[in-house]
Design a protein around this motif. Structure first.
Motif, mmCIF file in Angstrom:
data_model
loop_
_atom_site.group_PDB
_atom_site.id
_atom_site.type_symbol
_atom_site.label_atom_id
_atom_site.label_comp_id
_atom_site.label_asym_id
_atom_site.label_seq_id
_atom_site.Cartn_x
_atom_site.Cartn_y
_atom_site.Cartn_z
ATOM 1 N N ILE A 73 0.831 -1.205 0.000
ATOM 2 C CA ILE A 73 0.000 0.000 0.000
ATOM 3 C C ILE A 73 0.865 1.254 0.000
ATOM 4 C CG2 ILE A 73 -1.596 1.355 1.422
ATOM 5 C CD1 ILE A 73 -2.979 -1.324 2.138
ATOM 6 N N GLU A 108 2.595 1.478 -3.539
ATOM 7 C CA GLU A 108 1.704 1.731 -4.670
ATOM 8 C C GLU A 108 0.916 3.027 -4.562
ATOM 9 O OE1 GLU A 108 -0.067 -1.282 -6.737
ATOM 10 O OE2 GLU A 108 1.377 -2.803 -6.134
ATOM 11 N N SER A 109 0.745 3.515 -3.348
ATOM 12 C CA SER A 109 -0.043 4.739 -3.163
ATOM 13 C C SER A 109 0.822 5.967 -2.925
ATOM 14 C CB SER A 109 -0.996 4.567 -1.977
ATOM 15 O OG SER A 109 -0.266 4.564 -0.764
ATOM 16 N N LEU A 135 0.197 6.932 0.552
ATOM 17 C CA LEU A 135 -1.212 7.339 0.690
ATOM 18 C C LEU A 135 -1.512 8.688 0.045
ATOM 19 C CD1 LEU A 135 -1.773 6.264 4.424
ATOM 20 C CD2 LEU A 135 -2.142 4.896 2.355
ATOM 21 N N SER A 153 -1.230 9.247 -3.571
ATOM 22 C CA SER A 153 -1.405 9.169 -5.019
ATOM 23 C C SER A 153 -2.773 9.700 -5.447
ATOM 24 C CB SER A 153 -1.255 7.725 -5.498
ATOM 25 O OG SER A 153 -2.382 6.958 -5.095
ATOM 26 N N THR A 186 -5.452 7.093 -4.989
ATOM 27 C CA THR A 186 -5.889 6.994 -3.592
ATOM 28 C C THR A 186 -6.920 8.084 -3.302
ATOM 29 O OG1 THR A 186 -3.810 6.016 -2.852
ATOM 30 C CG2 THR A 186 -5.114 7.141 -1.184
ATOM 31 N N ASN A 222 -8.474 4.033 -3.633
ATOM 32 C CA ASN A 222 -7.853 2.797 -4.116
ATOM 33 C C ASN A 222 -6.344 2.954 -4.012
ATOM 34 O OD1 ASN A 222 -6.810 0.666 -5.661
ATOM 35 N ND2 ASN A 222 -8.372 0.860 -7.253
ATOM 36 N N PHE A 223 -5.722 2.348 -2.973
ATOM 37 C CA PHE A 223 -4.285 2.523 -2.858
ATOM 38 C C PHE A 223 -3.475 1.428 -3.497
ATOM 39 C CE2 PHE A 223 -5.842 1.220 1.305
ATOM 40 C CZ PHE A 223 -6.222 2.357 1.973
ATOM 41 N N TRP A 243 -11.726 4.248 2.100
ATOM 42 C CA TRP A 243 -10.437 3.566 2.035
ATOM 43 C C TRP A 243 -10.479 2.188 2.688
ATOM 44 C CZ3 TRP A 243 -8.029 2.225 6.530
ATOM 45 C CH2 TRP A 243 -8.353 2.931 7.686
ATOM 46 N N CYS A 273 -11.212 -0.578 0.301
ATOM 47 C CA CYS A 273 -10.071 -1.027 -0.500
ATOM 48 C C CYS A 273 -9.314 -2.123 0.254
ATOM 49 C CB CYS A 273 -9.146 0.152 -0.818
ATOM 50 S SG CYS A 273 -7.741 -0.280 -1.859
#
Length: 166
Positions: free
Chosen positions: A56, A59-60, A63, A65, A68, A73-74, A100, A103
């Motif tokens: 998470i 990819e985010s 937190l 992005s 996100t 969607n993280f 969140w 997700c």
């Protein structure tokens, strides 16, 4: 002397209750912070919570992005066609979630669908997501780097979670 010991024990007991108290029902009202995300992963019972937390964070963009913020969607999850989902729709090609926490719950559904009841060691799971979850050849290495960067945070959060489950 005995009276002092009893008073100190009572104070310690009361303090530990206040320090350890976590209202799990209120997590839905909480902000999307590292602490809250990790607690939700643990509360959901996701296997290898630390690895999923690292996914998470990676990819985010910690937190932050766009995905996100717009889709809650993280993890870059797509709208699935062959498993249950908590997504409420799709936006710009990615699953969109009401909150969140949804997700995180969807990742649990994904994990259950992909590995079922198989128990994997942490290293097996890292290898699995390195091959099946990401198209990036260095994914496992990048996850390990995020785990290393967050080692102390995870240690503290694990002790808080353990304390709150009693």
């Amino acid at each position: 002397m005995m009276k002092k010991a009893l008073i100190l024990m009572a104070i310690a007991a009361v303090c530990s209750v206040f320090m350890c108290y976590t209202n799990e029902d209120s997590i839905k009202d909480k902000l999307c912070t590292k602490e809250n995300v990790y607690m939700e992963i643990k509360r959901a019972g996701i296997q290898h919570a630390d690895v999923v937390f690292a996914q998470i964070m990676l990819e985010s963009a910690n937190l932050k992005s766009k995905l996100t913020k717009t889709n809650n969607n993280f993890l870059g999850m797509k709208l699935p066609s062959k498993r249950q989902t908590t997504a409420v729709g799709e936006f710009h090609g990615y699953a969109k979630y009401f909150g969140w926490q949804d997700c995180v719950q969807d990742y649990l559904l994904y994990q259950n669908h992909m590995i079922g009841n198989k128990k994997m060691s942490r290293n097996q799971y890292l290898s699995y997501i390195g091959k099946k979850y990401s198209e990036c050849g260095t994914y496992k290495k990048r996850i390990l780097r995020v785990l290393k960067q967050n080692r102390e945070f995870l240690r503290v959060q694990d002790s808080v979670f353990h304390c709150s489950t009693f």
